[in-house]
Structures are given as structure tokens and as C-alpha cells.
Scaffold this motif. Structure first.
Motif, PDB file in Angstrom:
ATOM      1  N   MET A  11     -37.043  34.185  27.496  1.00  0.00           N
ATOM      2  CA  MET A  11     -38.133  33.541  26.771  1.00  0.00           C
ATOM      3  C   MET A  11     -37.683  32.141  26.364  1.00  0.00           C
ATOM      4  O   MET A  11     -36.486  31.829  26.364  1.00  0.00           O
ATOM      5  CB  MET A  11     -38.520  34.363  25.540  1.00  0.00           C
ATOM      6  CG  MET A  11     -37.437  34.525  24.516  1.00  0.00           C
ATOM      7  SD  MET A  11     -37.950  35.564  23.118  1.00  0.00           S
ATOM      8  CE  MET A  11     -36.508  35.364  22.060  1.00  0.00           C
ATOM      9  N   LYS A  12     -38.653  31.293  26.013  1.00  0.00           N
ATOM     10  CA  LYS A  12     -38.377  29.898  25.684  1.00  0.00           C
ATOM     11  C   LYS A  12     -38.006  29.747  24.208  1.00  0.00           C
ATOM     12  O   LYS A  12     -38.492  30.474  23.343  1.00  0.00           O
ATOM     13  CB  LYS A  12     -39.597  29.031  25.985  1.00  0.00           C
ATOM     14  CG  LYS A  12     -40.030  29.039  27.443  1.00  0.00           C
ATOM     15  CD  LYS A  12     -38.964  28.447  28.345  1.00  0.00           C
ATOM     16  CE  LYS A  12     -39.450  28.389  29.791  1.00  0.00           C
ATOM     17  NZ  LYS A  12     -38.392  27.859  30.703  1.00  0.00           N
ATOM     18  N   ALA A  13     -37.158  28.759  23.921  1.00  0.00           N
ATOM     19  CA  ALA A  13     -36.752  28.466  22.549  1.00  0.00           C
ATOM     20  C   ALA A  13     -36.387  26.995  22.444  1.00  0.00           C
ATOM     21  O   ALA A  13     -35.942  26.376  23.420  1.00  0.00           O
ATOM     22  CB  ALA A  13     -35.561  29.323  22.139  1.00  0.00           C
ATOM     23  N   ALA A  14     -36.581  26.421  21.240  1.00  0.00           N
ATOM     24  CA  ALA A  14     -36.205  25.030  20.966  1.00  0.00           C
ATOM     25  C   ALA A  14     -34.760  25.028  20.467  1.00  0.00           C
ATOM     26  O   ALA A  14     -34.496  25.377  19.317  1.00  0.00           O
ATOM     27  CB  ALA A  14     -37.131  24.423  19.930  1.00  0.00           C
ATOM     28  N   VAL A  15     -33.850  24.632  21.328  1.00  0.00           N
ATOM     29  CA  VAL A  15     -32.418  24.713  21.033  1.00  0.00           C
ATOM     30  C   VAL A  15     -31.862  23.310  20.777  1.00  0.00           C
ATOM     31  O   VAL A  15     -31.907  22.441  21.656  1.00  0.00           O
ATOM     32  CB  VAL A  15     -31.648  25.381  22.191  1.00  0.00           C
ATOM     33  CG1 VAL A  15     -30.157  25.465  21.860  1.00  0.00           C
ATOM     34  CG2 VAL A  15     -32.216  26.767  22.482  1.00  0.00           C
ATOM     35  N   LEU A  16     -31.344  23.112  19.570  1.00  0.00           N
ATOM     36  CA  LEU A  16     -30.692  21.849  19.225  1.00  0.00           C
ATOM     37  C   LEU A  16     -29.213  21.976  19.594  1.00  0.00           C
ATOM     38  O   LEU A  16     -28.469  22.732  18.979  1.00  0.00           O
ATOM     39  CB  LEU A  16     -30.846  21.562  17.734  1.00  0.00           C
ATOM     40  CG  LEU A  16     -30.254  20.247  17.228  1.00  0.00           C
ATOM     41  CD1 LEU A  16     -30.936  19.049  17.877  1.00  0.00           C
ATOM     42  CD2 LEU A  16     -30.358  20.168  15.714  1.00  0.00           C
ATOM     43  N   ARG A  17     -28.797  21.231  20.613  1.00  0.00           N
ATOM     44  CA  ARG A  17     -27.413  21.341  21.103  1.00  0.00           C
ATOM     45  C   ARG A  17     -26.475  20.392  20.369  1.00  0.00           C
ATOM     46  O   ARG A  17     -25.291  20.682  20.204  1.00  0.00           O
ATOM     47  CB  ARG A  17     -27.376  21.060  22.606  1.00  0.00           C
ATOM     48  CG  ARG A  17     -28.213  22.046  23.414  1.00  0.00           C
ATOM     49  CD  ARG A  17     -28.055  21.861  24.895  1.00  0.00           C
ATOM     50  NE  ARG A  17     -28.535  20.554  25.351  1.00  0.00           N
ATOM     51  CZ  ARG A  17     -28.761  20.245  26.621  1.00  0.00           C
ATOM     52  NH1 ARG A  17     -28.565  21.162  27.566  1.00  0.00           N
ATOM     53  NH2 ARG A  17     -29.197  19.047  26.969  1.00  0.00           N
ATOM     54  N   ALA A  18     -26.996  19.264  19.938  1.00  0.00           N
ATOM     55  CA  ALA A  18     -26.213  18.260  19.209  1.00  0.00           C
ATOM     56  C   ALA A  18     -27.217  17.277  18.616  1.00  0.00           C
ATOM     57  O   ALA A  18     -28.425  17.419  18.786  1.00  0.00           O
ATOM     58  CB  ALA A  18     -25.234  17.548  20.153  1.00  0.00           C
ATOM     59  N   VAL A  19     -26.706  16.274  17.906  1.00  0.00           N
ATOM     60  CA  VAL A  19     -27.596  15.277  17.312  1.00  0.00           C
ATOM     61  C   VAL A  19     -28.460  14.636  18.393  1.00  0.00           C
ATOM     62  O   VAL A  19     -27.957  14.186  19.432  1.00  0.00           O
ATOM     63  CB  VAL A  19     -26.775  14.201  16.570  1.00  0.00           C
ATOM     64  CG1 VAL A  19     -27.669  13.059  16.115  1.00  0.00           C
ATOM     65  CG2 VAL A  19     -26.059  14.819  15.382  1.00  0.00           C
ATOM     66  N   GLU A  20     -29.780  14.653  18.167  1.00  0.00           N
ATOM     67  CA  GLU A  20     -30.778  14.080  19.070  1.00  0.00           C
ATOM     68  C   GLU A  20     -30.693  14.665  20.482  1.00  0.00           C
ATOM     69  O   GLU A  20     -31.059  14.005  21.466  1.00  0.00           O
ATOM     70  CB  GLU A  20     -30.659  12.554  19.099  1.00  0.00           C
ATOM     71  CG  GLU A  20     -30.961  11.925  17.741  1.00  0.00           C
ATOM     72  CD  GLU A  20     -30.979  10.421  17.769  1.00  0.00           C
ATOM     73  OE1 GLU A  20     -30.565   9.837  18.793  1.00  0.00           O
ATOM     74  OE2 GLU A  20     -31.390   9.806  16.766  1.00  0.00           O
ATOM     75  N   ASP A  21     -30.241  15.894  20.573  1.00  0.00           N
ATOM     76  CA  ASP A  21     -30.153  16.586  21.860  1.00  0.00           C
ATOM     77  C   ASP A  21     -30.851  17.939  21.724  1.00  0.00           C
ATOM     78  O   ASP A  21     -30.218  18.966  21.480  1.00  0.00           O
ATOM     79  CB  ASP A  21     -28.689  16.759  22.275  1.00  0.00           C
ATOM     80  CG  ASP A  21     -28.548  17.460  23.627  1.00  0.00           C
ATOM     81  OD1 ASP A  21     -29.562  17.639  24.321  1.00  0.00           O
ATOM     82  OD2 ASP A  21     -27.405  17.860  23.967  1.00  0.00           O
ATOM     83  N   LEU A  22     -32.174  17.915  21.844  1.00  0.00           N
ATOM     84  CA  LEU A  22     -32.993  19.117  21.721  1.00  0.00           C
ATOM     85  C   LEU A  22     -33.596  19.444  23.078  1.00  0.00           C
ATOM     86  O   LEU A  22     -34.181  18.587  23.738  1.00  0.00           O
ATOM     87  CB  LEU A  22     -34.113  18.897  20.696  1.00  0.00           C
ATOM     88  CG  LEU A  22     -35.085  20.063  20.515  1.00  0.00           C
ATOM     89  CD1 LEU A  22     -34.402  21.232  19.818  1.00  0.00           C
ATOM     90  CD2 LEU A  22     -36.316  19.619  19.718  1.00  0.00           C
ATOM     91  N   VAL A  23     -33.456  20.703  23.487  1.00  0.00           N
ATOM     92  CA  VAL A  23     -34.009  21.133  24.773  1.00  0.00           C
ATOM     93  C   VAL A  23     -34.832  22.404  24.564  1.00  0.00           C
ATOM     94  O   VAL A  23     -34.590  23.174  23.629  1.00  0.00           O
ATOM     95  CB  VAL A  23     -32.895  21.404  25.804  1.00  0.00           C
ATOM     96  CG1 VAL A  23     -32.148  20.121  26.133  1.00  0.00           C
ATOM     97  CG2 VAL A  23     -31.935  22.486  25.317  1.00  0.00           C
TER      98      VAL A  23
END
Length: 328
Positions: A1-13
Motif C-alpha cells: 500500500m502507499k504511504a508518505a515516507v519522509l526519508r530526510a529533510v525535504e526528501d518526501l516520497v
């Protein structure tokens, strides 16, 4: 399923993650339908931290949640299909703070989208039934407002407002406006203050009086509730609170941003209380949302799809609206 994943500062996928398993006894599974964008989501996106909470690994954003129950674990009597609001903090239930009913201060609370705990901007989540609240009569979008409204209810409770008392709310953003609704429900005479004219216009549309920041006037307010986090605003608020009045700090500015005049607090017996999240507020929040459905379109009108969230945060387009809801 889809999710809003923040990997680092200003790096959201928007990434694929495993779907949750069947809910355990005492838990429910919820199809997430709406999640509000909160200032904390923006802080983590832009800065990677809020105080001592630091992003050190990828984390799913989102903690203002409205959804629909899709499955229940053993011992849960909530019907599948129920519209619900999720209280995002799960306390330990054993520490002194929890046993005193102040579980918002639990040192081991697991709170959505607070590092390292994942949030709920995803298609489905499992959640304890004890922190899942039926929101019959509301849409999931409306139910998602129970979380920010809970902050306002907690603040108004700390202010101990009574019928006819005068309350000044500093900051007319989403939390300030929702705090105004909570204060109005207690019978207070509410005024909102901000430096942004468009925010004051919205406050007036909701029926509240407004005041330009730093206006010269005599001390008059029974309670000043700061929802701005601005040191300047709080200092001014101290000048306009009456002797024996109350100052309630909700907004979280930078460390040391707020400075109060201790001598004045003593000489005029002005009390100061801080507010950290909330406890035991969701039933009241849901009831107030039901009673004030007439004004909820102000908060639920701007909606984006999950796929649009990275661009929304990158450009800051959410700032042009009172509230932005991510729809799943």
C-alpha cells in the motif's frame, strides 16, 4: 500500500509499504480516508526535528486522522464501517503520569509521526480500540479535525474559562481558530489576534471579533491563549491580561523564544500554564464538531491527493489555505 515516507529533510516520497496484518485483540484496522497537514509535519519536512525529536530514519508523516473501520480484533465491539477519529498517542498506561490521567506526559508515549514512530499518511493502519473514537454523523474529513481541536479543548480547559469571561487568542491559524471554537463553546467572549489580515478575515467570517497585534489598550482579558509561539506576541499578551488573569502557552516557538516578566507575574498574580497535546479530550472534540458542522467547511475545503503531498510541501502551497487535508 502507499504511504508518505519522509526519508530526510525535504526528501518526501510516496512509497510502497507492507499492508498491516489482521488486528490483534483489542485493536482495530482502519482505512485512512483523510489526514490533516500539521505544523509538525512541516517542521520535520523542513528541519528534520522538533526540539529533542529528531528524524534519524525514514518515517511516515501524519497524525490528524479520520477513517473507517475495516476489521476488528477479538473483544472489540466497534462495528466495521464506523467512521472514526484516531487519537494518535498511545501511552504506556503504567507510569505515574498515566495513572494520574495525564497520559499526554507519558515518557514512553508512542505518538504518530514523532520520531521514530510512523504516522498515518497511508492507506490502512492498526490502532488500539481504546484510542479509536466513533464519529457518527461526521465525515472522515470532519473527524480528522478532532485531533487539532483537542489541542484547543485542552488549552481552554487549562484556562478554566467561564461564561462571559474575555479570552484573547494569539494566532488565528488552524489551532487558534479551533481553540476559539472551544472557548466559544464554554461561553467565553473571544477575540483573535494575528499579523496576517487574511487569517483575521476568516476569524471574522466565523463570527469572532479580531484585534490588530500590538494595539495599545488597557489590560482587560481574563485569559490569553497563545497559539502562535511568538515571543513578541506572548509579551504583548502579558500586557493585556488582567490582574489575576491566566496566560496559556500552546504554540511551540524556538527554545527561549518566549520571555515573560516575572516581576509583573508576581505583582499582578498572573498565572502561566503550558499545554502539551491533550488528554481525555476526543469525545468532547467529536461532540463539538457535530454541533459546529456549519463552520467545518472552512477547515475541510482544501483537499489534495496523497500523490500531491511532496509538491505541496515543497512549494508551501498549503499556506494559502486555512487547512489542507490529504485524501486517501
Amino acid at each position: 500500500m502507499k504511504a508518505a515516507v519522509l526519508r530526510a529533510v525535504e526528501d518526501l516520497v510516496i512509497d510502497d509499504i507492507p499492508a498491516p496484518e489482521a488486528p490483534a485483540p483489542g485493536w482495530v484496522q482502519v482505512a485512512v480516508r483523510a489526514v490533516g497537514i500539521c505544523g509538525s509535519d512541516v517542521h520535520y519536512y523542513q528541519e528534520g526535528a522538533i526540539g529533542s525529536f529528531v528524524l534519524r530514519q525514514p518515517m511516515i508523516l501524519g497524525h490528524e486522522v479520520g477513517g473507517v473501520i475495516t476489521a476488528v480484533g477479538e473483544g472489540v465491539d466497534l462495528p466495521v464501517g464506523t467512521v472514526v477519529a484516531l487519537e494518535p498517542g498511545i501511552p504506556c498506561g503504567k507510569c505515574p503520569q498515566c495513572r494520574q490521567g495525564r497520559y499526554n506526559l507519558c515518557p514512553d508515549v508512542q505518538f504518530f509521526a514523532t520520531p521514530p514512530v510512523d504516522g498515518a499518511m497511508t492507506e490502512r493502519v492498526n490502532h488500539p480500540a481504546a484510542f479509536t473514537y466513533p464519529a457518527n454523523g461526521l465525515t472522515p474529513e470532519e473527524a480528522s479535525l478532532a485531533e487539532p481541536l483537542s489541542v484547543g479543548i485542552a488549552a481552554v480547559g487549562k484556562a478554566a474559562l467561564h461564561l462571559g469571561e474575555r479570552a484573547l487568542i494569539l494566532g488565528a491559524g488552524p489551532v487558534g481558530l479551533l481553540t476559539a471554537l472551544a472557548a466559544d463553546a464554554e461561553g467565553a467572549v473571544v477575540t483573535l489576534c494575528d499579523v496576517q489580515v487574511d487569517r483575521l478575515t476568516v476569524a471574522e467570517q466565523l463570527g469572532f471579533s479580531t484585534l490588530v497585534f500590538d494595539a495599545q489598550r488597557d489590560a482587560a482579558y481574563d485569559a490569553v491563549i497563545d497559539c502562535s509561539g511568538s515571543g513578541q506576541a506572548v509579551a504583548w499578551g502579558q500586557r493585556v491580561v488582567r490582574p489575576g488573569g491566566r496566560i496559556i502557552l500552546v504554540g511551540m516557538g524556538a527554545a527561549g523564544a518566549v520571555q515573560l516578566d516575572g516581576l509583573d507575574l508576581c505583582l499582578r498574580e498572573v498565572s502561566v500554564r503550558g499545554v502539551f497535546r491533550y488528554a481525555n479530550t476526543f469525545p468532547a472534540a467529536i461532540e463539538l464538531l457535530r454541533r459546529r458542522r456549519d463552520v467545518l467547511p472552512v477547515f475541510t475545503g482544501h483537499r489534495i491527493a496523497l500523490a500531491e503531498l511532496p509538491e505541496c510541501l515543497r512549494t508551501g502551497s498549503f499556506r494559502s489555505h486555512v487547512k489542507t487535508l490529504v485524501i486517501l
